[in-house]
Design a protein around this motif. Sequence first.
Motif, PDB file in Angstrom:
ATOM      1  N   UNK A  68      16.998   9.236   5.732  1.00 45.65           N
ATOM      2  CA  UNK A  68      17.174   9.410   7.188  1.00 45.65           C
ATOM      3  C   UNK A  68      17.929   8.232   7.789  1.00 45.65           C
ATOM      4  N   UNK A  69      17.633   7.032   7.291  1.00 43.81           N
ATOM      5  CA  UNK A  69      18.319   5.835   7.789  1.00 43.81           C
ATOM      6  C   UNK A  69      19.825   5.957   7.578  1.00 43.81           C
ATOM      7  N   UNK A 107       8.349  -2.434   0.728  1.00 40.01           N
ATOM      8  CA  UNK A 107       9.434  -1.508   1.072  1.00 40.01           C
ATOM      9  C   UNK A 107       9.785  -1.609   2.558  1.00 40.01           C
ATOM     10  N   UNK A 108      11.044  -1.920   2.841  1.00 39.86           N
ATOM     11  CA  UNK A 108      11.455  -2.137   4.229  1.00 39.86           C
ATOM     12  C   UNK A 108      12.100  -0.886   4.816  1.00 39.86           C
ATOM     13  N   UNK A 109      11.723  -0.573   6.055  1.00 40.99           N
ATOM     14  CA  UNK A 109      12.264   0.597   6.753  1.00 40.99           C
ATOM     15  C   UNK A 109      12.702   0.177   8.150  1.00 40.99           C
ATOM     16  N   UNK A 110      13.912   0.583   8.539  1.00 35.43           N
ATOM     17  CA  UNK A 110      14.448   0.280   9.863  1.00 35.43           C
ATOM     18  C   UNK A 110      14.677   1.576  10.632  1.00 35.43           C
ATOM     19  N   UNK A 111      15.006   1.410  11.896  1.00 38.58           N
ATOM     20  CA  UNK A 111      15.243   2.516  12.850  1.00 38.58           C
ATOM     21  C   UNK A 111      13.889   3.044  13.334  1.00 38.58           C
ATOM     22  N   UNK A 127      12.714   6.617  12.560  1.00 46.27           N
ATOM     23  CA  UNK A 127      12.527   6.773  11.113  1.00 46.27           C
ATOM     24  C   UNK A 127      11.196   6.130  10.711  1.00 46.27           C
ATOM     25  N   UNK A 153      15.595  12.673  19.935  1.00 45.39           N
ATOM     26  CA  UNK A 153      17.008  12.320  19.797  1.00 45.39           C
ATOM     27  C   UNK A 153      17.714  12.365  21.151  1.00 45.39           C
ATOM     28  N   UNK A 158      16.689  -5.925   6.940  1.00 42.74           N
ATOM     29  CA  UNK A 158      17.554  -5.022   7.696  1.00 42.74           C
ATOM     30  C   UNK A 158      18.969  -5.592   7.741  1.00 42.74           C
ATOM     31  N   UNK A 218      12.617   8.188   4.152  1.00 41.13           N
ATOM     32  CA  UNK A 218      12.985   7.306   5.268  1.00 41.13           C
ATOM     33  C   UNK A 218      14.365   6.680   5.035  1.00 41.13           C
ATOM     34  N   UNK A 219      14.608   6.288   3.791  1.00 43.41           N
ATOM     35  CA  UNK A 219      15.911   5.685   3.463  1.00 43.41           C
ATOM     36  C   UNK A 219      17.037   6.707   3.666  1.00 43.41           C
ATOM     37  N   UNK A 244      18.791  17.756  12.556  1.00 44.14           N
ATOM     38  CA  UNK A 244      17.502  18.407  12.829  1.00 44.14           C
ATOM     39  C   UNK A 244      17.481  19.783  12.165  1.00 44.14           C
ATOM     40  N   UNK A 265       8.245  20.999  15.008  1.00 42.28           N
ATOM     41  CA  UNK A 265       8.695  19.690  14.532  1.00 42.28           C
ATOM     42  C   UNK A 265      10.170  19.471  14.881  1.00 42.28           C
ATOM     43  N   UNK A 266      10.977  20.503  14.660  1.00 44.43           N
ATOM     44  CA  UNK A 266      12.413  20.406  14.975  1.00 44.43           C
ATOM     45  C   UNK A 266      12.614  20.167  16.473  1.00 44.43           C
ATOM     46  N   UNK A 304      21.546   8.640   9.662  1.00 46.53           N
ATOM     47  CA  UNK A 304      21.689   8.140  11.039  1.00 46.53           C
ATOM     48  C   UNK A 304      22.810   7.105  11.132  1.00 46.53           C
ATOM     49  N   UNK A 321      17.453  26.221  17.205  1.00 47.72           N
ATOM     50  CA  UNK A 321      17.393  24.792  16.893  1.00 47.72           C
ATOM     51  C   UNK A 321      18.795  24.206  16.961  1.00 47.72           C
ATOM     52  N   UNK A 360      11.835  16.589  17.255  1.00 48.86           N
ATOM     53  CA  UNK A 360      12.943  15.714  16.818  1.00 48.86           C
ATOM     54  C   UNK A 360      14.137  15.839  17.770  1.00 48.86           C
ATOM     55  N   UNK A 386       8.274   8.392  11.833  1.00 44.00           N
ATOM     56  CA  UNK A 386       8.088   9.540  10.936  1.00 44.00           C
ATOM     57  C   UNK A 386       7.464   9.105   9.601  1.00 44.00           C
ATOM     58  N   UNK A 387       7.890   7.943   9.131  1.00 40.75           N
ATOM     59  CA  UNK A 387       7.327   7.408   7.886  1.00 40.75           C
ATOM     60  C   UNK A 387       5.821   7.164   8.037  1.00 40.75           C
ATOM     61  N   UNK A 435       3.890  10.284   7.951  1.00 44.94           N
ATOM     62  CA  UNK A 435       3.787  10.917   6.627  1.00 44.94           C
ATOM     63  C   UNK A 435       2.837  10.178   5.692  1.00 44.94           C
ATOM     64  N   UNK A 484      15.041  21.110   9.175  1.00 45.96           N
ATOM     65  CA  UNK A 484      14.296  22.362   9.372  1.00 45.96           C
ATOM     66  C   UNK A 484      14.512  23.304   8.180  1.00 45.96           C
ATOM     67  N   UNK A 493       7.857   9.551   0.740  1.00 45.99           N
ATOM     68  CA  UNK A 493       8.077   9.144   2.138  1.00 45.99           C
ATOM     69  C   UNK A 493       9.052   7.974   2.306  1.00 45.99           C
ATOM     70  N   UNK A 494       9.008   7.014   1.390  1.00 48.62           N
ATOM     71  CA  UNK A 494       9.932   5.878   1.515  1.00 48.62           C
ATOM     72  C   UNK A 494      11.371   6.320   1.235  1.00 48.62           C
TER      73      UNK A 494
END
Lengths: 217, 217
Positions: free
Chosen positions: B95-96, A62-66, A69, A99, A48, B92-93, B69, A91-92, B99, B64, A95, A72-73, A76, B73, B88-89
């Motif tokens: 979305x990261x 594979x690294x994921x932050x937040x 996020x 948030x 990170x 996620x990236x 978001x 879903x919206x 954000x 919405x 989210x 959700x990963x 999925x 949607x 998915x990975x």
Amino acid sequence: MADEVKLYAAAPSPYVFRAKLALSIKGVKFEYINEDLGNKSAELLKYNPVHKKVPVLVHNGNAISESLVIVEYIDEVWKGVPILPQDPYEKAIARFWAKFIDDKCIPTAFKAFGSNGDEQVVTEAREQLQILENELKVKGTKFFGGDNINLVDIAGSVIAYWVGIFQDATGLELITKEKFPKITVWAEDFVNLEVVNQALPPREDLVAFFKKMFGKA
Amino acid sequence: MADEVKLYAAAPSPYVFRAKLALSIKGVKFEYINEDLGNKSAELLKYNPVHKKVPVLVHNGNAISESLVIVEYIDEVWKGVPILPQDPYEKAIARFWAKFIDDKCIPTAFKAFGSNGDEQVVTEAREQLQILENELKVKGTKFFGGDNINLVDIAGSVIAYWVGIFQDATGLELITKEKFPKITVWAEDFVNLEVVNQALPPREDLVAFFKKMFGKA
């Protein structure tokens, strides 16, 4: 190949807890790597580099932050108990509220706990919590997710569990049963869920940690 | 039943543009409802009672809020050109980074443009932009999405188009070709895409609007 799942973590962090809880809900086995936040590991800084913060989920390299996020990963990648609704509109909405908790409830609550009871700052935090209280009232369900918890409840774990600890650590009663009856009952129901309860860090440790953080130790 | 799609909007908002662009990418026909932000409509207040802000997307009566978001949607509901990666990975990236733009780049840039050139504030904004510059360099692709734009490019439209306008409005040269060569080329490529170009609000209108906003008119 078996999945290799690592969570770079620190017990006091409510953000780490979100990722930990999501993994627990899915029944994913993972290695919990406790970081010393005063002396972060080379791995954490590598995984990170932007924020240098926990949680970081590392899945097969594979690294994921937040935290949201990551949640959700997890939802999925691992099937089983769903964390987000399947319907795009629902879903919206999930989210949106997750948030809202991150952008409005948490920053104002943190400010209030650090404010030595400044009335204006406390009022501001309660105004945001009132919006959440109203949402629970309008929904009329046990959890934000209905009968079961979803992304919003997971995001809200900081309110359900940590806020009580911040209250003990600082002496500020931000949330009371009288002011926020729906949030209070929701928080009790959430914390009493077995999957939540088993994943929560011990209360006394956190009170001691946040007493120091908020300068009351 | 044909879909009824309304976008509550205001032309100067880069957040509104995200939603508008996502609808354009998908080829969705929608009604663009221009809000007077000094006198918001009863509909906007009804549809977004929490933030009372544009954009709000109303799809067959379902409202919405929150631009990212809304974009997610739109991507889920309307097939065709994808906005988020399928993996998915990779998702996620994306979305990261979206954000990161919202949490770090936009607030620091806004602060810089409102700071009358305060060196420390400008440096802080450039530090965040440098992280984005490095990411483009490491990726080595035309867009954050690769050959085509994705969620990150859409989130970044505020940097690709609005920052240049803020620069004209305030006289502060936050982003130059010398300091941020990758961002500069990416921004040009982004703005030159037909789907982007046709959806952008006219530059002169925005310069006038933000001159007022940043107190230079």
